[in-house]
Design an enzyme around this catalytic site. Structure first.
Site, short mmCIF file in Angstrom:
data_model
loop_
_atom_site.label_atom_id
_atom_site.label_comp_id
_atom_site.label_asym_id
_atom_site.label_seq_id
_atom_site.Cartn_x
_atom_site.Cartn_y
_atom_site.Cartn_z
N ARG A 1 -11.06 -88.26 -108.05
CA ARG A 1 -11.11 -87.57 -106.76
C ARG A 1 -11.69 -88.47 -105.67
NH1 ARG A 1 -11.38 -82.17 -105.61
NH2 ARG A 1 -11.74 -81.68 -107.80
N ARG B 1 -6.77 -80.04 -101.61
CA ARG B 1 -7.75 -80.82 -102.34
C ARG B 1 -9.12 -80.51 -101.77
NH1 ARG B 1 -5.49 -82.62 -107.00
NH2 ARG B 1 -3.43 -83.48 -106.58
N LEU C 1 -12.76 -81.46 -100.85
CA LEU C 1 -13.31 -82.75 -100.46
C LEU C 1 -14.76 -82.87 -100.91
CD1 LEU C 1 -11.82 -82.86 -96.86
CD2 LEU C 1 -11.05 -84.18 -98.85
N HIS D 1 -10.05 -70.38 -93.40
CA HIS D 1 -9.88 -69.62 -94.65
C HIS D 1 -9.38 -68.22 -94.30
CE1 HIS D 1 -10.53 -68.49 -98.82
NE2 HIS D 1 -11.06 -67.36 -98.38
N ASP E 1 -15.86 -72.89 -99.82
CA ASP E 1 -15.74 -72.07 -98.59
C ASP E 1 -17.11 -71.56 -98.15
OD1 ASP E 1 -12.94 -72.32 -98.58
OD2 ASP E 1 -12.75 -70.65 -99.99
#
Length: 537
Positions: free
Chosen positions: A61, A87, A89, A104, A151
């Site tokens: 990643r 993806r 982060l 979102h 989130d």
């Protein structure tokens, strides 16, 4: 402000931001991790540079994020905006890049994760929405996702969206996108572009300069429930409904009880006119009555008794009062009710009725009888008008002048009786559409000139109404109120011909001196208020 966008598919939010350029923000580059992503072609059509950095099979990643940073290093940007970038982060990217935003599709912290729409429907939520938030690290040292941190970054702004009966995930997804994300994301970018944002990561909080609430807040949200479907709108080909705000404390026709349930329901125009009538009689402490037609007063008066006030208001223009709306600021008694049913009226609004009054009013099958409470103090401090693309919001016009507020500008001084009449006319003219003229004697209207594009025409109409349509009164010796200044002396000259002896007006015209001279020539007393009383709606 320059932006870098990152998307894995269509990037509709990024394209919406590009098209709107909120706060002057524009994209330097849009990057995707999928060479087939439709956003590439759409960005190229807009002249936006693009980059593709796909993640190789088995690639770490953080190694992939290093390559993303390399691809972006040749571009100038101050803010990163994610849109469906599939993806998460880590700090490898976030520590090196400027502030990074994501949108979102829920009102976080409710329904985080990949299926916010389905989760909301499963939960039975009746309100969802979207959240624009600052992206924070949700990856641990081993490169694994920390679920509770996903989130979880500081919220910049949110937009609520209703869930309707019968909605499925596709319905909700589209509504949240077009009605929520397309509003909220550009708004958030604009805050950053205007350098109004402070991000406190320790407190997990975003502050936006100027977003402090009050009567005219930086953001305006509206949430009312549909109270009734109406037969139609202003015209039969227009659908309409009335929505209710349960937090309103002052007397309101929206929350009024219709006492004769067998009568037909209020129409769109009935609501509009009844609201205007009720707001007018709220102006007065004495027993007051008003008759409204097409949102304008056909007549208004105060008196020692409600019955006298109604009789005086009706006598201003009984012809125009036919089919009008009656508003009273006292409990309706039988004497007043008997006068109301003597001619055709659509609606009567009052804070209560005696039993005898109701018995009389119910003789008319389709006279709608509305019962409101007597809380007339202003609690709704602003008024709104919906426009295509937005809405106008202004403070409510609560001005209430006294004799000390009046500046006498003529040689002739007004009498105490004329001052009383002018103050009554001024409180009334606030509720007459501009250009507006009101003739009054004592505390009753004599003639009303409403909604004219020429002020002198409004004077002539008020005079015509007083002479032709008023019963038992005329303009001779009356006072005149004007909701804005007289640009020329012709309005004063017409008033003099009508028999007007005193005038109240705002002043402020470059021709004030000439207008005052005309008043002196005709021996008219004139006062200026220093503030106008336009009503364009």
């Amino acid at each position: 402000m320059k932006l870098a966008g990152m998307a894995s598919n269509r990037g509709r939010n990024l394209l919406n931001i590009a098209d709107r350029a909120p706060g002057g923000a524009e994209f330097s580059v849009i990057l995707t991790n999928d060479a087939e992503a439709p956003v590439l072609e759409a960005a190229a059509e807009r002249g936006i540079a693009t980059e593709v950095v796909e993640r190789d099979d088995g690639e770490d990643r953080r190694d992939h994020e290093e390559r993303v940073l390399d691809a972006l290093s040749g571009y100038d940007f101050d803010l990163v905006t994610l849109d469906g970038y599939m993806r998460l982060l880590s700090d490898t990217f976030l520590a090196e890049a400027p502030t990074t935003l994501n949108v979102h599709p829920s009102l976080l912290p409710a329904f985080p994760g990949m299926d916010a729409w389905g989760d909301a429907l499963d939960y039975g939520a009746d309100v969802v929405g979207c959240t624009v938030h600052v992206v924070t690290d949700a990856i641990d040292d081993d490169g694994e996702i920390v679920e509770e941190a996903v989130d979880g970054g500081p919220v910049v702004t949110q937009e609520p969206i209703p869930v309707y009966e019968g909605d499925d995930e596709d319905d909700l997804k589209e509504r949240v996108l077009y009605e929520g994300e397309f509003k909220a994301y550009p708004r958030a970018v604009k805050y950053f572009a205007e350098d109004r944002v402070s991000v406190d990561f320790d407190a997990n909080r975003v502050s936006v300069e100027g977003d402090t609430g009050g009567d005219l807040p930086a953001r305006l949200f509206s949430s009312e429930d549909r109270a009734a479907d109406l037969r139609y709108g202003e015209n039969p080909h227009q659908d309409a409904a009335v929505y209710a705000d349960a937090t309103v404390d002052e007397a309101s026709v929206v929350h009024a009880d219709q006492l004769n349930e067998g009568a037909k329901a209020l129409s769109y125009n009935n609501y509009n006119d009844a609201d205007g009538a009720l707001n007018l009689i709220k102006e007065f402490d004495e027993p007051a009555a008003a008759v409204i037609k097409h949102t304008n007063p056909a007549g208004c008066a105060t008196a020692d008794t409600l019955a006298d006030a109604y009789a005086d208001a009706l006598a201003t223009d009984p012809k125009s009062a036919f089919g009008g709306i009656v508003a009273l600021n006292r409990e309706c008694d039988e004497a007043t009710a008997a006068q109301i049913i003597d001619s055709f009226k659509e609606v009567v609004v009052a804070p209560g009725y005696t039993d005898a009054a109701l018995e009389t009013l119910f003789e008319k099958d389709n006279l709608r009888v509305l019962d409101v409470h007597d809380q007339y103090d202003v609690t709704e401090t602003v008024t709104e008008k919906k426009l295509a693309g937005g809405r106008l919001v202004q403070e409510r016009d609560t001005q209430a002048l006294t004799a000390d507020d009046l500046d006498v500008v003529t040689e002739r001084e007004p009498t105490d009786e004329q001052v009383e009449a002018m103050l009554f006319a001024w409180q009334t003219i606030k509720h007459v559409k501009s250009n507006a003229i009101v003739f009054a004697k004592g505390t009753e209207t004599v003639g009303v000139g409403a909604g004219q594009v020429s002020r002198v025409d409004a004077v002539e109409i008020a005079d015509m109404k007083a002479e032709k349509d008023a019963e038992g009164k005329d303009a001779d010796g009356a006072v005149m109120a004007s909701d804005a200044f007289f640009p020329f002396p012709d309005g004063i000259e017409k008033a003099a011909e009508a028999g007007i002896e005193a005038v109240i007006q705002p002043g402020g015209s470059k021709n004030d001196d000439i207008v005052t001279e005309a008043a002196d020539e005709h021996d008219i007393a004139m006062v200026m208020t220093g503030q106008r009383a336009f009503r364009h709606d």
